[in-house]
Design an enzyme around this catalytic site. Structure first.
Site, PDB file in Angstrom:
ATOM      1  N   LYS A   9      47.646  -6.957 -41.631  1.00 24.78           N
ATOM      2  CA  LYS A   9      47.041  -7.353 -40.350  1.00 24.78           C
ATOM      3  C   LYS A   9      48.119  -7.433 -39.288  1.00 24.78           C
ATOM      4  O   LYS A   9      47.934  -7.036 -38.147  1.00 24.78           O
ATOM      5  CB  LYS A   9      46.395  -8.743 -40.494  1.00 24.78           C
ATOM      6  CG  LYS A   9      45.144  -8.752 -41.347  1.00 24.78           C
ATOM      7  CD  LYS A   9      44.730 -10.162 -41.736  1.00 24.78           C
ATOM      8  CE  LYS A   9      45.209 -10.489 -43.152  1.00 24.78           C
ATOM      9  NZ  LYS A   9      44.350 -11.294 -43.970  1.00 24.78           N
TER      10      LYS A   9
ATOM     11  N   LYS B  82      53.796  -1.022 -45.163  1.00 25.83           N
ATOM     12  CA  LYS B  82      52.831  -1.791 -45.942  1.00 25.83           C
ATOM     13  C   LYS B  82      51.607  -2.116 -45.069  1.00 25.83           C
ATOM     14  O   LYS B  82      51.759  -2.477 -43.907  1.00 25.83           O
ATOM     15  CB  LYS B  82      53.479  -3.119 -46.379  1.00 25.83           C
ATOM     16  CG  LYS B  82      52.552  -3.992 -47.206  1.00 25.83           C
ATOM     17  CD  LYS B  82      53.118  -5.388 -47.408  1.00 25.83           C
ATOM     18  CE  LYS B  82      52.637  -6.338 -46.343  1.00 25.83           C
ATOM     19  NZ  LYS B  82      52.784  -7.761 -46.646  1.00 25.83           N
TER      20      LYS B  82
ATOM     21  N   LYS C  86      58.916 -13.024 -40.675  1.00 31.11           N
ATOM     22  CA  LYS C  86      58.055 -13.508 -39.579  1.00 31.11           C
ATOM     23  C   LYS C  86      58.875 -14.057 -38.418  1.00 31.11           C
ATOM     24  O   LYS C  86      58.549 -13.817 -37.255  1.00 31.11           O
ATOM     25  CB  LYS C  86      57.074 -14.564 -40.095  1.00 31.11           C
ATOM     26  CG  LYS C  86      55.934 -13.929 -40.892  1.00 31.11           C
ATOM     27  CD  LYS C  86      54.985 -14.953 -41.462  1.00 31.11           C
ATOM     28  CE  LYS C  86      53.853 -14.283 -42.232  1.00 31.11           C
ATOM     29  NZ  LYS C  86      53.239 -15.170 -43.218  1.00 31.11           N
TER      30      LYS C  86
HETATM   31  P1  TYM Z   1      47.108 -12.514 -48.043  1.00 32.98           P
HETATM   32  O1  TYM Z   1      45.906 -13.170 -47.480  1.00 32.98           O
HETATM   33  O2  TYM Z   1      48.131 -12.008 -47.108  1.00 32.98           O
HETATM   34  O3  TYM Z   1      46.695 -11.302 -48.952  1.00 32.98           O
HETATM   35  C1  TYM Z   1      45.752 -11.448 -50.009  1.00 32.98           C
HETATM   36  C2  TYM Z   1      46.179 -10.593 -51.196  1.00 32.98           C
HETATM   37  O4  TYM Z   1      46.260  -9.219 -50.803  1.00 32.98           O
HETATM   38  C3  TYM Z   1      47.515  -8.683 -51.189  1.00 32.98           C
HETATM   39  N1  TYM Z   1      47.934  -7.646 -50.227  1.00 32.98           N
HETATM   40  C4  TYM Z   1      48.352  -6.425 -50.577  1.00 32.98           C
HETATM   41  N2  TYM Z   1      48.527  -5.833 -51.773  1.00 32.98           N
HETATM   42  C5  TYM Z   1      48.977  -4.563 -51.781  1.00 32.98           C
HETATM   43  N3  TYM Z   1      49.251  -3.848 -50.650  1.00 32.98           N
HETATM   44  C6  TYM Z   1      49.103  -4.401 -49.433  1.00 32.98           C
HETATM   45  N4  TYM Z   1      49.357  -3.691 -48.333  1.00 32.98           N
HETATM   46  C7  TYM Z   1      48.637  -5.745 -49.347  1.00 32.98           C
HETATM   47  N5  TYM Z   1      48.383  -6.608 -48.317  1.00 32.98           N
HETATM   48  C8  TYM Z   1      47.952  -7.760 -48.881  1.00 32.98           C
HETATM   49  C9  TYM Z   1      48.468  -9.870 -51.158  1.00 32.98           C
HETATM   50  O5  TYM Z   1      49.608  -9.632 -51.956  1.00 32.98           O
HETATM   51  C10 TYM Z   1      47.587 -10.967 -51.702  1.00 32.98           C
HETATM   52  O6  TYM Z   1      47.585 -10.949 -53.118  1.00 32.98           O
HETATM   53  N6  TYM Z   1      49.952 -16.313 -49.536  1.00 32.98           N
HETATM   54  C11 TYM Z   1      48.802 -15.524 -49.906  1.00 32.98           C
HETATM   55  C12 TYM Z   1      47.554 -16.357 -50.089  1.00 32.98           C
HETATM   56  C13 TYM Z   1      47.722 -17.469 -51.057  1.00 32.98           C
HETATM   57  C14 TYM Z   1      47.834 -17.355 -52.474  1.00 32.98           C
HETATM   58  C15 TYM Z   1      47.969 -18.681 -52.955  1.00 32.98           C
HETATM   59  C16 TYM Z   1      47.843 -16.273 -53.348  1.00 32.98           C
HETATM   60  C17 TYM Z   1      47.778 -18.787 -50.746  1.00 32.98           C
HETATM   61  N7  TYM Z   1      47.934 -19.517 -51.891  1.00 32.98           N
HETATM   62  C18 TYM Z   1      48.125 -18.943 -54.327  1.00 32.98           C
HETATM   63  C19 TYM Z   1      47.997 -16.532 -54.710  1.00 32.98           C
HETATM   64  C20 TYM Z   1      48.129 -17.851 -55.183  1.00 32.98           C
HETATM   65  C21 TYM Z   1      48.550 -14.520 -48.794  1.00 32.98           C
HETATM   66  O7  TYM Z   1      48.932 -14.702 -47.674  1.00 32.98           O
HETATM   67  O8  TYM Z   1      47.790 -13.473 -49.126  1.00 32.98           O
END
Ligand code: TYM
Length: 341
Positions: free
Chosen positions: A209, A206, A111
């Site tokens: 957003k 990948k 980032k």
């Molecule tokens: P976030 O909001 O970016 O994404 C939510 C979930 O979607 C998965 N994901 C993907 N999996 C496969 N291919 C992709 N292209 C793809 N894009 C997104 C992410 O791996 C995620 O599982 N930090 C986390 C949110 C969070 C969290 C937590 C997760 C906050 N606290 C505690 C687990 C446990 C996040 O930004 O996910």
């Protein structure tokens, strides 16, 4: 077994979120004793600084969860910031987390390389995530591969906390069966499925957003079609075999039922079918997969109060489940107020 995971309300949910994570959430609400799924609104502050939008997107993610099949009777759905102990635990864990660990974070490096300012919140993002996971005594965390390192950090931070605050704790014996000094925090395991660990976006990177390459689950039909038709392909002629290193191919493999996926594999490798035909089929598969959820979401939109009720009930239940661990944290660290259950 206790399962927990979260999704940031930083925009519309896409099919990478679904196949990488939310599909597993739905599955585990029946398999696990308790499953907790939350809207990570505190995390979204690292990139989104607009209260109206965060509130709106948080409500949207709750609707998406429900439309995609999460059932408040079987899973606990809540908003991260409704649990005040999460932010307190974040601070406590931060007190024992080496900065060097956080500086190794892929997400932080990625980032900041893309020009986001190196704010403390961006650096300590994994500490907040560790707080989310460790507060509830979580066993397993279903996520996409991009979260793998965050889970490793959560495990490291967990050990560091136990070593600091549990006299006699031995990381080789976390349950304390030999030492009689069990950890207060439990080390979590990720659940990452190989086939959907990284769902590609329409440009082959990948799906994210941040890269503007998403196919959103609840976008208008026309937009979905346009996005799918614009998936990047090469100039291989219809008759020729196609390269499997292709976003279109990988998405077809993810969305098609097993038999059809095998059939697509053979035509793809033999040649004879053009990219246009495959894209049209992907549009159909999208609607076969998400049609019901899209219709359900329209109905749910009509009752915003119901969504708020589900989230506040969820927060109450989540806080009750947090109480045993939190109260031990208060006792061991000397800070915070116990949760009365
Ligand atoms: P976030 O909001 O970016 O994404 C939510 C979930 O979607 C998965 N994901 C993907 N999996 C496969 N291919 C992709 N292209 C793809 N894009 C997104 C992410 O791996 C995620 O599982 N930090 C986390 C949110 C969070 C969290 C937590 C997760 C906050 N606290 C505690 C687990 C446990 C996040 O930004 O996910």
């Amino acid at each position: 077994m206790r399962i927990l995971s979260g999704v940031q309300p930083s925009g519309k949910l896409h099919i990478g979120n679904y196949f990488g994570a939310i599909r597993q959430f739905v599955e585990y609400q029946d398999k696990a004793e308790e499953s907790l799924y939350f809207i990570a609104d505190l995390h979204s502050l690292t990139t989104l600084r607009d209260g109206t939008k965060i509130r709106e997107y948080s409500h949207d993610v709750a609707l998406d969860f429900l439309a995609l099949g999460l059932d408040p009777e079987r899973a606990i759905l809540f908003r991260q910031s409704d649990i005040p102990e999460v932010a307190q635990l974040y601070w406590i864990l931060g007190a024992v987390t080496p900065v060097g660990l956080l500086e190794r974070g892929h997400s932080f490096k990625d980032k900041t390389a893309r020009g986001l300012p190196a704010d403390a919140g961006l650096l300590t993002y994994p500490v907040l995530m560790a707080a989310d996971i460790l507060l509830y005594g979580t066993d397993k965390v279903p996520v996409g591969k991009d979260q793998k390192q965050h889970l490793e950090f959560a495990r490291d931070i967990c050990t560091k906390f136990n070593l600091t605050f549990v006299p006699g704790f031995d990381s080789q014996d976390p349950d304390g069966s030999r030492t009689k000094a069990p950890g207060i925090l439990k080390s979590p395991e990720p659940i990452i499925l190989d086939e959907t660990a990284v769902v590609p976006g329409i440009d082959g990177q990948k799906m994210s957003k941040a890269y503007g390459n998403t196919i959103d689950i609840f976008a208008p039909e026309k937009v979905v079609k346009k996005r799918i038709m614009s998936i990047k392909t090469d100039s291989t002629p219809i008759e020729a075999p196609k390269p499997p290193d292709s976003a279109l191919y990988q998405l077809l493999q993810i969305l098609a039922p097993r038999d059809e996926a095998d059939e697509i594999e053979s035509t793809w490798l033999e040649g004879g079918v053009g990219y246009g035909t495959y894209k049209k089929r992907l549009v159909e598969l999208f609607h076969e997969t998400f049609g019901q959820a899209r219709a359900r979401r329209k109905k749910l939109e009509a009752d915003p109060e119901a969504v708020s009720r589900i989230l506040s009930q969820g927060a109450r239940r989540a806080r009750e489940l947090a109480a045993p661990t939190w109260n031990k944290i208060v006792e061991a660290t000397g800070v915070g107020i116990e949760i009365e259950v």
